[in-house]
Design an enzyme around this catalytic site. Structure first.
Site, short mmCIF file in Angstrom:
data_model
loop_
_atom_site.label_atom_id
_atom_site.label_comp_id
_atom_site.label_asym_id
_atom_site.label_seq_id
_atom_site.Cartn_x
_atom_site.Cartn_y
_atom_site.Cartn_z
N HIS A 121 0.95 -1.20 0.19
CA HIS A 121 -0.10 -0.07 -0.02
C HIS A 121 0.80 1.25 0.08
O HIS A 121 0.29 2.37 0.27
CB HIS A 121 -1.13 0.06 1.24
CG HIS A 121 -2.10 -1.10 1.15
ND1 HIS A 121 -2.68 -1.55 2.23
CD2 HIS A 121 -2.45 -1.68 0.11
CE1 HIS A 121 -3.43 -2.43 1.84
NE2 HIS A 121 -3.67 -2.68 0.57
N CYS A 132 3.67 17.01 -12.87
CA CYS A 132 4.73 16.45 -13.52
C CYS A 132 4.99 15.18 -13.28
O CYS A 132 5.76 14.54 -13.93
CB CYS A 132 6.13 17.44 -13.47
SG CYS A 132 7.01 16.91 -11.94
N SER A 194 -6.52 -7.76 9.81
CA SER A 194 -7.77 -8.57 9.72
C SER A 194 -8.00 -9.39 8.39
O SER A 194 -8.98 -10.11 8.23
CB SER A 194 -9.04 -7.41 9.85
OG SER A 194 -8.69 -6.48 8.96
P1 NAD Z 1 -7.01 -3.83 10.48
O1 NAD Z 1 -7.12 -2.72 11.24
O2 NAD Z 1 -8.07 -4.16 9.39
O3 NAD Z 1 -6.75 -5.15 11.30
C1 NAD Z 1 -5.54 -4.94 12.44
C2 NAD Z 1 -5.69 -6.47 13.03
O4 NAD Z 1 -4.75 -6.46 14.01
C3 NAD Z 1 -7.07 -6.45 13.67
O5 NAD Z 1 -7.51 -7.99 13.55
C4 NAD Z 1 -6.66 -6.61 15.44
O6 NAD Z 1 -7.21 -7.59 16.03
C5 NAD Z 1 -5.24 -6.92 15.27
N1 NAD Z 1 -4.29 -6.19 16.08
C6 NAD Z 1 -4.02 -5.03 16.66
N2 NAD Z 1 -3.33 -4.94 17.51
C7 NAD Z 1 -2.50 -5.93 17.71
C8 NAD Z 1 -1.70 -6.59 18.60
N3 NAD Z 1 -0.75 -5.81 19.24
N4 NAD Z 1 -1.27 -7.83 18.43
C9 NAD Z 1 -2.03 -8.61 17.46
N5 NAD Z 1 -3.14 -8.42 16.94
C10 NAD Z 1 -3.26 -7.04 16.87
O7 NAD Z 1 -5.70 -3.53 9.58
P2 NAD Z 1 -5.11 -4.04 8.09
O8 NAD Z 1 -5.46 -5.67 8.00
O9 NAD Z 1 -3.60 -3.76 8.29
O10 NAD Z 1 -5.96 -3.26 7.23
C11 NAD Z 1 -5.89 -1.80 7.32
C12 NAD Z 1 -5.51 -0.98 5.99
O11 NAD Z 1 -5.04 0.32 6.75
C13 NAD Z 1 -4.21 -1.61 5.77
O12 NAD Z 1 -3.93 -1.43 4.34
C14 NAD Z 1 -3.06 -0.81 6.55
O13 NAD Z 1 -2.00 -0.71 5.85
C15 NAD Z 1 -3.89 0.38 6.67
N6 NAD Z 1 -3.28 1.02 8.05
C16 NAD Z 1 -1.95 1.18 8.21
C17 NAD Z 1 -1.43 1.52 9.27
C18 NAD Z 1 0.08 1.93 9.67
O14 NAD Z 1 0.87 2.17 8.64
N7 NAD Z 1 0.35 1.35 10.90
C19 NAD Z 1 -2.23 1.93 10.42
C20 NAD Z 1 -3.71 1.89 9.89
C21 NAD Z 1 -4.19 1.56 8.74
ZN ZN Z 2 5.94 18.59 -10.49
#
Ligand code: NAD
Ligand code: ZN
Length: 247
Positions: A121, A132, A194
């Site tokens: 992502h 540009c 998730s």
């Molecule tokens: P999601 O929020 O859908 O799922 C996160 C999962 O992690 C949940 O099921 C939760 O139960 C679990 N979780 C949370 N903390 C945890 C821990 N300490 N230990 C174990 N499990 C834990 O996230 P996703 O599947 O990554 O999808 C969300 C989208 O948003 C992705 O594209 C992601 O890159 C983006 N996003 C990125 C960031 C980041 O860069 N840190 C933050 C938020 C969202």
């Molecule tokens: Zn430019």
């Protein structure tokens, strides 16, 4: 089964694999203070509107988009890698994990020492000019936004869009690489996702030995050989300990 048995079983599967990869999501970075999307109570979707994260929303008013994102960008730029990121980096150094495929945009895997990282992502390290099309580094993103300055292209002063995949956009070339990597992996360690965001969430389907470390349920839990419902940092450090005590 005691917690240590889950860790031992996961370590055995990794050790016996030929090509193991990790697939991480926002859950690996919550222990660094960055909220995920879907955790009850703390997830971003509790207070943010997913429509604000679309390409249409950015194109409509880039400046307003940046202002809305500033609190989250501040948290991401202040975050440091946690024991989970560091354990994966060490597993790569020791040859157990070949690649980290991440859905995260926070660069914490690289900061934690991982070298082979595919960012399906994108990341906040760079932005592309809407006029540009040239790529600019976004090193001082938060600093500029806090001073109310526009993020403009250093070549033509056009508007910069961060190189992260917003809803409604195509995925970057790293996704194709991640797909190929998933196809050749005989073990995938899913951490903190998730698996509900397509198409990255489909990558585990190509792999027969799945290990899932996640608080919440995922659509792949029934197909996994081990599911660990524990904090990602503790579980990954535990698996690393099992791996290193064996060798
Ligand atoms: P999601 O929020 O859908 O799922 C996160 C999962 O992690 C949940 O099921 C939760 O139960 C679990 N979780 C949370 N903390 C945890 C821990 N300490 N230990 C174990 N499990 C834990 O996230 P996703 O599947 O990554 O999808 C969300 C989208 O948003 C992705 O594209 C992601 O890159 C983006 N996003 C990125 C960031 C980041 O860069 N840190 C933050 C938020 C969202
Ligand atoms: Zn430019």
């Amino acid at each position: 089964m005691p917690f240590s048995d889950y860790l031992g079983r996961a370590a055995r599967i990794i050790r016996e694999s030929r090509h193991a990869t990790a697939l991480t999501g926002a859950g690996i970075s919550t222990e660094s203070g960055i909220p995920d999307f879907r955790s009850p109570g703390t997830g971003l979707w509790e207070k943010e509107d997913p429509d604000d994260f679309t390409i249409e929303s950015f194109n409509r008013d880039p400046k307003a988009f940046y202002v809305r994102m500033l609190p989250l960008l501040r948290v991401i730029s202040a975050a440091a890698p946690n024991p989970g990121h560091k354990a994966l980096a060490e597993m790569e150094r020791l040859g157990y994990i070949k690649t980290v495929i991440t859905q995260n945009i926070d660069s914490l895997h690289q900061q934690g020492g991982s070298e082979k990282v595919l960012e399906v992502h994108g990341s906040l390290r760079t932005g592309t000019c809407l006029s540009c099309n040239r790529q600019n580094r976004l090193d001082d993103l938060v600093f500029f936004l806090e001073r109310g300055e526009d993020l403009s292209c250093r070549h033509c002063s056009g508007v910069l869009k961060p190189d992260v995949t917003l809803f409604g956009e195509e995925l970057p070339p790293d996704f194709q690489k991640a797909y190929r990597e998933a196809m050749r992996s005989d073990c995938m360690l899913v951490v903190g996702s998730s698996l509900q965001v397509a198409p990255a969430g489909y990558l585990p389907r190509y792999c027969k030995n799945l290990i899932i470390i996640n608080y919440g349920t995922t659509p792949y839990d029934d197909f996994a050989r081990v599911v660990i419902r524990a904090p990602a940092g503790e579980a990954l450090q535990g698996i690393l300990k099992e791996l290193t005590s064996f060798s």
